[in-house]
Design an enzyme around this catalytic site. Sequence first.
Site, mmCIF file in Angstrom:
data_model
loop_
_atom_site.group_PDB
_atom_site.id
_atom_site.type_symbol
_atom_site.label_atom_id
_atom_site.label_comp_id
_atom_site.label_asym_id
_atom_site.label_seq_id
_atom_site.Cartn_x
_atom_site.Cartn_y
_atom_site.Cartn_z
ATOM 1 N N SER A 169 0.838 -1.205 0.000
ATOM 2 C CA SER A 169 0.000 0.000 0.000
ATOM 3 C C SER A 169 0.871 1.253 0.000
ATOM 4 C CB SER A 169 -0.869 0.039 1.264
ATOM 5 O OG SER A 169 -1.686 -1.086 1.336
ATOM 6 N N HIS A 214 -2.458 -3.327 -6.391
ATOM 7 C CA HIS A 214 -2.962 -3.039 -5.045
ATOM 8 C C HIS A 214 -4.390 -3.540 -4.896
ATOM 9 C CE1 HIS A 214 -4.115 -0.020 -1.752
ATOM 10 N NE2 HIS A 214 -3.322 -0.916 -1.220
ATOM 11 N N GLU A 256 -5.844 -1.860 -8.164
ATOM 12 C CA GLU A 256 -5.142 -0.789 -8.858
ATOM 13 C C GLU A 256 -3.865 -1.396 -9.445
ATOM 14 O OE1 GLU A 256 -5.582 3.096 -6.283
ATOM 15 O OE2 GLU A 256 -5.619 1.357 -5.006
ATOM 16 N N ASN A 303 -6.233 4.925 -1.642
ATOM 17 C CA ASN A 303 -5.793 5.444 -0.349
ATOM 18 C C ASN A 303 -5.797 6.968 -0.319
ATOM 19 O OD1 ASN A 303 -5.548 2.901 0.606
ATOM 20 N ND2 ASN A 303 -3.324 2.863 0.705
HETATM 21 N N1 LIG Z 1 -4.351 -5.196 5.331
HETATM 22 C C1 LIG Z 1 -4.871 -4.473 4.330
HETATM 23 O O1 LIG Z 1 -6.011 -3.982 4.402
HETATM 24 C C2 LIG Z 1 -4.079 -4.269 3.069
HETATM 25 C C3 LIG Z 1 -4.726 -3.778 1.922
HETATM 26 C C4 LIG Z 1 -3.991 -3.624 0.734
HETATM 27 C C5 LIG Z 1 -2.645 -3.944 0.716
HETATM 28 N N2 LIG Z 1 -2.036 -4.401 1.854
HETATM 29 C C6 LIG Z 1 -0.606 -4.762 1.773
HETATM 30 O O2 LIG Z 1 -0.496 -6.174 1.745
HETATM 31 C C7 LIG Z 1 0.739 -6.581 2.346
HETATM 32 C C8 LIG Z 1 0.457 -7.607 3.418
HETATM 33 O O3 LIG Z 1 -0.410 -7.039 4.372
HETATM 34 P P1 LIG Z 1 -1.290 -7.963 5.344
HETATM 35 O O4 LIG Z 1 -2.318 -7.071 5.914
HETATM 36 O O5 LIG Z 1 -1.688 -9.207 4.639
HETATM 37 O O6 LIG Z 1 -0.218 -8.326 6.472
HETATM 38 P P2 LIG Z 1 -0.160 -9.632 7.403
HETATM 39 O O7 LIG Z 1 0.697 -9.247 8.548
HETATM 40 O O8 LIG Z 1 -1.510 -10.162 7.676
HETATM 41 O O9 LIG Z 1 0.606 -10.695 6.497
HETATM 42 C C9 LIG Z 1 1.941 -10.554 6.143
HETATM 43 C C10 LIG Z 1 2.517 -11.942 6.017
HETATM 44 O O10 LIG Z 1 3.848 -11.817 5.512
HETATM 45 C C11 LIG Z 1 4.585 -12.849 6.128
HETATM 46 N N3 LIG Z 1 6.025 -12.613 6.013
HETATM 47 C C12 LIG Z 1 6.793 -11.753 6.721
HETATM 48 N N4 LIG Z 1 8.086 -11.887 6.321
HETATM 49 C C13 LIG Z 1 8.105 -12.812 5.339
HETATM 50 C C14 LIG Z 1 9.141 -13.380 4.539
HETATM 51 N N5 LIG Z 1 10.415 -13.026 4.681
HETATM 52 N N6 LIG Z 1 8.803 -14.321 3.635
HETATM 53 C C15 LIG Z 1 7.508 -14.708 3.503
HETATM 54 N N7 LIG Z 1 6.498 -14.207 4.226
HETATM 55 C C16 LIG Z 1 6.795 -13.275 5.138
HETATM 56 C C17 LIG Z 1 4.103 -12.834 7.578
HETATM 57 O O11 LIG Z 1 4.478 -14.022 8.253
HETATM 58 C C18 LIG Z 1 2.618 -12.682 7.371
HETATM 59 O O12 LIG Z 1 1.944 -13.922 7.272
HETATM 60 C C19 LIG Z 1 1.392 -5.301 2.854
HETATM 61 O O13 LIG Z 1 2.329 -4.860 1.898
HETATM 62 C C20 LIG Z 1 0.231 -4.326 2.955
HETATM 63 O O14 LIG Z 1 0.608 -2.986 2.777
HETATM 64 C C21 LIG Z 1 -2.721 -4.592 3.019
#
Ligand SMILES: NC(=O)c1ccc[n+]([C@@H]2O[C@H](COP(=O)([O-])OP(=O)(O)OC[C@H]3O[C@@H](n4cnc5c(N)ncnc54)[C@H](O)[C@@H]3O)[C@@H](O)[C@H]2O)c1
Length: 314
Positions: A124, A145, A157, A196
């Site tokens: 994001s 995204h 996006e 966003n």
């Molecule tokens: N949460 C939201 O609403 C949202 C919306 C759009 C985009 N995003 C983006 O999506 C991405 C993930 O967000 P999320 O909310 O799913 O987070 P999350 O914390 O739920 O999941 C992240 C995952 O990444 C894993 N991880 C960490 N280091 C790692 C590695 N070295 N190798 C493999 N896996 C690894 C973690 O163990 C975890 O399971 C971020 O970049 C975030 O900005 C999130």
Amino acid sequence: MTTPHGIKKIAVLGAGLMGHGIALELAAHHRSVHLYDVSEQLLDKAVNRCRVGLKALNQAGLISFDEIETSISRISTSLDLSETVENTDLVIEAVSENLDLKRSLFRKVDKIAPSSAVLVSNTSTFLPSALAVATQRPLQVAGVHYYNPPHLLPGVEIIKGPETSDDTVELLTGFYTSIGKRPALIHKEIQGFIGNRLQVALLREAMAIVTSGHATAPEIDRVVRSRMGKLLSVAGPFELADNQGLDSVLALAESEFPMLAKDRSLPGVLMDKIHAGDLGVKTGRGFYDWTVESIEAWRKNMADSLIHMATNDR
Ligand SMILES: NC(=O)c1ccc[n+]([C@@H]2O[C@H](COP(=O)([O-])OP(=O)(O)OC[C@H]3O[C@@H](n4cnc5c(N)ncnc54)[C@H](O)[C@@H]3O)[C@@H](O)[C@H]2O)c1
């Protein structure tokens, strides 16, 4: 380069909130998904969450009962990055929001994945150019995204970095359209993308109104839900503007723009709550007071409503 229908094997890196939702949607659309994370426990949890999500889709009549386990069988898990990305057509990175971590993964994946594979990030925050520099294939790196929950919100996006090729954009647009998404292209990468930026602009104005004491948070929520939310789920701001008449929009802009919040500083009402330790549902108090029961009821209502909208959207 691969064609949209040629994207068959997809790696999803990070099996958290977003990663599992992305994986379950792809699997429900007949794609074979390789899911990667840092522990067996997290991968097992992700597959269970996928099953819960697929069951809800089945209960809403969006997929058949048989498709629940068939979709699950399309998801393989691994702690081995090489095994995950070899022979993939598309790699979707959805690990924790940390630039060094993401760059390090992009660097490794670039060395292992087929040279034809496209690498995208669901970040994001970070621009595609910040990740493309870690690879030898900047033409094949872009942002994609998703919104949460990925399998229930059709928007994505597609963010074009300065070096992302038109072929890559075309491939991603075609692919996402083919699985029922509604991709929006950001032609030149921009911080905050579209969603966003708009969300934060609304929040800044809403918080400014609360800070100045002109209305409370629940009153603003009521206006957004009962007016804008209903209209915006049917038409975007430019469609609404055309229908209102651009001369009327001009008159509104002339009278209202000078009054809007322009602060770069953080809203007082937000900082007061942060300093009081009121962080929202996670502490039981934010703009509202929350109990275990009210949190559960709110989440159920949100999940049911999103499923209902996804059903109507077909
Ligand atoms: N949460 C939201 O609403 C949202 C919306 C759009 C985009 N995003 C983006 O999506 C991405 C993930 O967000 P999320 O909310 O799913 O987070 P999350 O914390 O739920 O999941 C992240 C995952 O990444 C894993 N991880 C960490 N280091 C790692 C590695 N070295 N190798 C493999 N896996 C690894 C973690 O163990 C975890 O399971 C971020 O970049 C975030 O900005 C999130």
